[in-house]
Design an enzyme around this catalytic site. Structure first.
Site, PDB file in Angstrom:
ATOM      1  N   PHE A 173     -29.816  22.221 -22.878  1.00 28.73           N
ATOM      2  CA  PHE A 173     -29.404  22.778 -21.580  1.00 28.73           C
ATOM      3  C   PHE A 173     -30.190  24.050 -21.346  1.00 28.73           C
ATOM      4  O   PHE A 173     -30.053  25.021 -22.091  1.00 28.73           O
ATOM      5  CB  PHE A 173     -27.901  23.071 -21.500  1.00 28.73           C
ATOM      6  CG  PHE A 173     -27.536  23.595 -20.142  1.00 28.73           C
ATOM      7  CD1 PHE A 173     -27.294  22.728 -19.082  1.00 28.73           C
ATOM      8  CD2 PHE A 173     -27.503  24.958 -19.885  1.00 28.73           C
ATOM      9  CE1 PHE A 173     -27.015  23.205 -17.806  1.00 28.73           C
ATOM     10  CE2 PHE A 173     -27.217  25.444 -18.604  1.00 28.73           C
ATOM     11  CZ  PHE A 173     -26.973  24.564 -17.571  1.00 28.73           C
ATOM     12  N   ASP A 213     -34.664  29.736 -26.466  1.00 29.65           N
ATOM     13  CA  ASP A 213     -33.723  30.024 -25.382  1.00 29.65           C
ATOM     14  C   ASP A 213     -32.429  30.556 -26.009  1.00 29.65           C
ATOM     15  O   ASP A 213     -31.605  29.783 -26.511  1.00 29.65           O
ATOM     16  CB  ASP A 213     -33.474  28.764 -24.562  1.00 29.65           C
ATOM     17  CG  ASP A 213     -32.507  29.021 -23.397  1.00 29.65           C
ATOM     18  OD1 ASP A 213     -31.841  30.078 -23.387  1.00 29.65           O
ATOM     19  OD2 ASP A 213     -32.404  28.141 -22.506  1.00 29.65           O
ATOM     20  N   LYS A 262     -27.328  35.766 -19.356  1.00 32.37           N
ATOM     21  CA  LYS A 262     -25.879  35.835 -19.520  1.00 32.37           C
ATOM     22  C   LYS A 262     -25.383  37.235 -19.917  1.00 32.37           C
ATOM     23  O   LYS A 262     -25.277  38.083 -19.050  1.00 32.37           O
ATOM     24  CB  LYS A 262     -25.408  34.739 -20.482  1.00 32.37           C
ATOM     25  CG  LYS A 262     -25.593  33.339 -19.851  1.00 32.37           C
ATOM     26  CD  LYS A 262     -24.735  32.264 -20.482  1.00 32.37           C
ATOM     27  CE  LYS A 262     -24.701  31.034 -19.593  1.00 32.37           C
ATOM     28  NZ  LYS A 262     -25.583  29.959 -19.997  1.00 32.37           N
TER      29      LYS A 262
HETATM   30  C1  LIG Z   1     -26.555  29.178 -19.151  1.00 34.90           C
HETATM   31  C2  LIG Z   1     -27.833  28.816 -19.776  1.00 34.90           C
HETATM   32  C3  LIG Z   1     -29.023  28.778 -19.041  1.00 34.90           C
HETATM   33  C4  LIG Z   1     -29.072  28.979 -17.541  1.00 34.90           C
HETATM   34  O1  LIG Z   1     -28.577  30.209 -17.148  1.00 34.90           O
HETATM   35  P1  LIG Z   1     -28.131  30.451 -15.614  1.00 34.90           P
HETATM   36  O2  LIG Z   1     -27.916  31.930 -15.540  1.00 34.90           O
HETATM   37  O3  LIG Z   1     -26.886  29.665 -15.397  1.00 34.90           O
HETATM   38  O4  LIG Z   1     -29.256  29.981 -14.758  1.00 34.90           O
HETATM   39  C5  LIG Z   1     -30.189  28.504 -19.707  1.00 34.90           C
HETATM   40  N1  LIG Z   1     -30.199  28.258 -21.035  1.00 34.90           N
HETATM   41  C6  LIG Z   1     -29.071  28.281 -21.775  1.00 34.90           C
HETATM   42  C7  LIG Z   1     -29.151  28.031 -23.243  1.00 34.90           C
HETATM   43  C8  LIG Z   1     -27.847  28.538 -21.175  1.00 34.90           C
HETATM   44  O5  LIG Z   1     -26.728  28.515 -21.884  1.00 34.90           O
END
Ligand SMILES: *Cc1c(COP(=O)(O)O)cnc(C)c1O
Length: 406
Positions: free
Chosen positions: A147, A232, A261
Site C-alpha cells: 500500500f 516507504d 502521516k
Molecule cells: C498511508 C500510506 C501512504 C499514503 O499516504 P496518504 O497521506 O494517505 O497519501 C503511503 N504509504 C504507506 C505505507 C501508507 O501507510
C-alpha cells in the site's frame, strides 16, 4: 429573529453525510467532536480510546501540547509563502529531518501519496542521469500486497483489485514480486531497474513483518545491482515500531526514505522524501514542486515532531509497551485470536472468522469504548497513540478479550 441552529446528533450527522459525501469510506458509526491524548469524544459526549491513531498520523496523541503550541506560534506569524520565496522555517525542518534519518537532503511534500509519487519521479530521473538507463526504460520493483497510496500511478502497481478496478489505464514501468522473497526480487532486478520500493512492514496488508534478514538482503541486493532502495516508512516510521524507523531493526539505511502521516503531528499533512545527495540532487528548478509543500506551518510542526523524536522517549515507550501488547495478544491466541503480528505499538490481529468479520469485531469494540479499524477479512489493526498508558493499553486488551469470548 432566527432560532439558534440546533446541534445535530451523531445519527443525524451520519445521515446528513449520505447524500452529499462521496462514499469512498465506510466509517464506524461514531462522530468524533473532540479529542485529547489517547481519547476521543463523540457529539453526545461518549468517550472512546483511540486504538487506530489516524493510521499512525497521531503517534504523539491528539492535540499533543508541544505540537499544538508550535502550530499556534506559527499560525500567529506566517502560514504560507509558496516556494517562490524562502520561508524562515524550512531550513530547520530540513536540517532536523536529515539529521534524524542520517540522510542528506529533503524534498518536502504534503500527503504520503505525493511523497511516493515524488520518489518514483526522482528514482526514474536518477536512473537516466546517473545510472545511464536508456530514456523511457526505467523500471521500479515493488512488492505484492503493498500500500503506497491512491493516485493513478500508485494504484498501477497495487495488487488490491478494489483499489484498481475501473481506474485504468495504468502507468507502466513497475514489476511486482512477492513480499519477503529475496530470490524473486533478485530475479526481477536488472540493468533497467531504477529502484526497489517496499514497506519495511506492510501496514495496510495487516502489519506483515518480513523475516529477519529481508531488509538487509534488500539493502545488499540493491547496492550490488546499482539501484536505489526506497523504504516507504509513511506508516511504519517515526516511533511506531519502537525505533525511529522500522529499517533500524536491521540496522539498514535505505537510499531514499518516505515519511508522512505522523510527520504532520496529526495537525497538518506533512510528507517528505529524504535521500542522499546523489539522488535528490537530480532535481533542478521547475522539474517538480508543490504549492503547499514545505509551507511554514507544516515546517514548524514537522520540526517540532522531529524534536519530540530526538529524545528517544517515544521510541522507548513504543518498545516497552509493545511487550505488553505482544504478551496480551499472545494470551488471546486460541481464545478467539488465530494469530497476530506485532512490532512496537503496532499489531495486526487475525480473529477467528467464526466470531465475526473484522468489521463486526470493530463494531463490538466500539460498543466497549475502543476504536480500531479492520483491514482484510477478519484482521483488525491496533496502533494506539504512543502516548497511551500501560493501564489504557491493558483496558483495550481486556475489552478485546471480552468481545472475543462473549
Ligand atoms: C498511508 C500510506 C501512504 C499514503 O499516504 P496518504 O497521506 O494517505 O497519501 C503511503 N504509504 C504507506 C505505507 C501508507 O501507510
Amino acid at each position: 429573529m432566527t432560532a439558534p441552529a440546533r446541534t445535530r446528533s451523531s445519527a443525524e450527522l451520519i445521515q446528513a453525510e449520505e447524500p452529499v459525501l462521496a462514499h469512498n469510506y465506510h466509517p464506524l458509526p461514531v462522530v468524533v467532536a473532540r479529542a485529547e491524548g489517547t481519547w476521543v469524544e463523540d457529539v453526545e459526549g461518549r468517550r472512546y480510546l483511540d486504538m487506530l491513531a489516524g493510521y499512525s498520523a497521531l503517534n504523539f496523541g491528539h492535540r499533543n501540547p508541544v505540537l499544538i503550541e508550535a502550530a499556534h506560534r506559527q499560525l500567529d506569524r506566517l502560514t504560507l509563502t509558496s516556494r517562490a520565496f524562502h520561508n524562515d522555517q524550512l531550513a530547520e525542518f530540513a536540517e532536523s529531518l536529515a539529521e534524524l534519518t542520517g540522510l542528506d537532503m529533503v524534498l518536502p511534500m504534503n500527503t504520503g501519496a505525493e511523497a511516493v509519487e515524488s520518489a518514483v519521479k526522482v528514482a526514474r530521473k536518477w536512473a537516466y542521469e546517473v545510472k545511464g538507463v536508456p530514456d523511457g526504460r526505467a523500471t521500479i520493483v515493488v512488492a505484492a500486497g503493498n500500500f503506497h497510496g491512491r493516485t493513478t500511478t500508485i494504484v498501477s502497481f497495487s495488487t488490491d483489485e478494489t483499489a484498481r478496478a475501473g481506474f485504468g489505464p495504468f502507468t507502466p514501468g513497475f514489476r511486482i514480486v512477492p513480499y519477503n522473497d529475496l530470490a524473486a526480487l533478485r530475479a526481477a532486478v536488472d540493468e533497467t531497474t531504477a529502484a526497489v520500493l517496499i514497506e519495511p512492514i506492510q501496514g495496510e496488508a495487516g502489519v506483515v513483518i518480513p523475516d529477519e534478514g529481508y531488509l538487509t538482503g534488500v539493502r545488499e541486493l540493491t547496492r550490488r545491482a546499482g539501484c536505489l532502495f526506497i523504504a516507504d516508512e509513511i506508516q511504519s516510521g517515526l516511533g511506531r515500531t519502537g525505533r525511529t524507523l522500522a529499517v533500524e531493526h536491521e540496522g539498514v539505511l535505505p537510499d531514499v526514505l518516505l515519511l508522512g502521516k505522523a510527520l504532520g503531528g496529526g495537525i497538518v499533512p506533512v510528507s517528505a522524501v529524504v535521500a542522499c545527495r546523489e539522488v535528490l540532487g537530480v532535481l533542478r528548478p521547475g522539474e517538480h514542486g508543490s504549492t503547499f509543500g514545505g509551507n511554514p506551518l507544516a515546517a514548524a510542526v514537522g520540526s517540532a515532531v522531529v524534536g519530540l523524536l530526538r529524545t528517544g522517549d517515544f521510541q522507548l515507550r513504543a518498545a516497552e509497551l509493545g511487550v505488553v501488547l505482544r504478551d496480551g495478544l499472545t494470551s488471546l491466541v486460541g481464545k478467539g485470536v488465530v494469530g497476530f503480528r506485532s512490532r512496537g505499538l503496532w499489531a495486526g490481529v487475525d480473529v477467528d472468522p467464526v466470531i465475526g468479520t473484522g468489521r463486526e469485531i470493530s463494531e463490538r469494540l466500539m460498543a466497549e469504548g475502543i476504536l480500531v479499524k479492520d483491514t482484510h477479512g477478519s484482521t483488525i489493526r491496533l496502533a494506539p497513540p504512543l502516548t497511551i498508558t500501560e493501564e489504557e493499553l491493558r483496558s483495550a486488551l481486556g475489552a478485546l478479550e471480552k468481545v472475543l469470548t462473549a
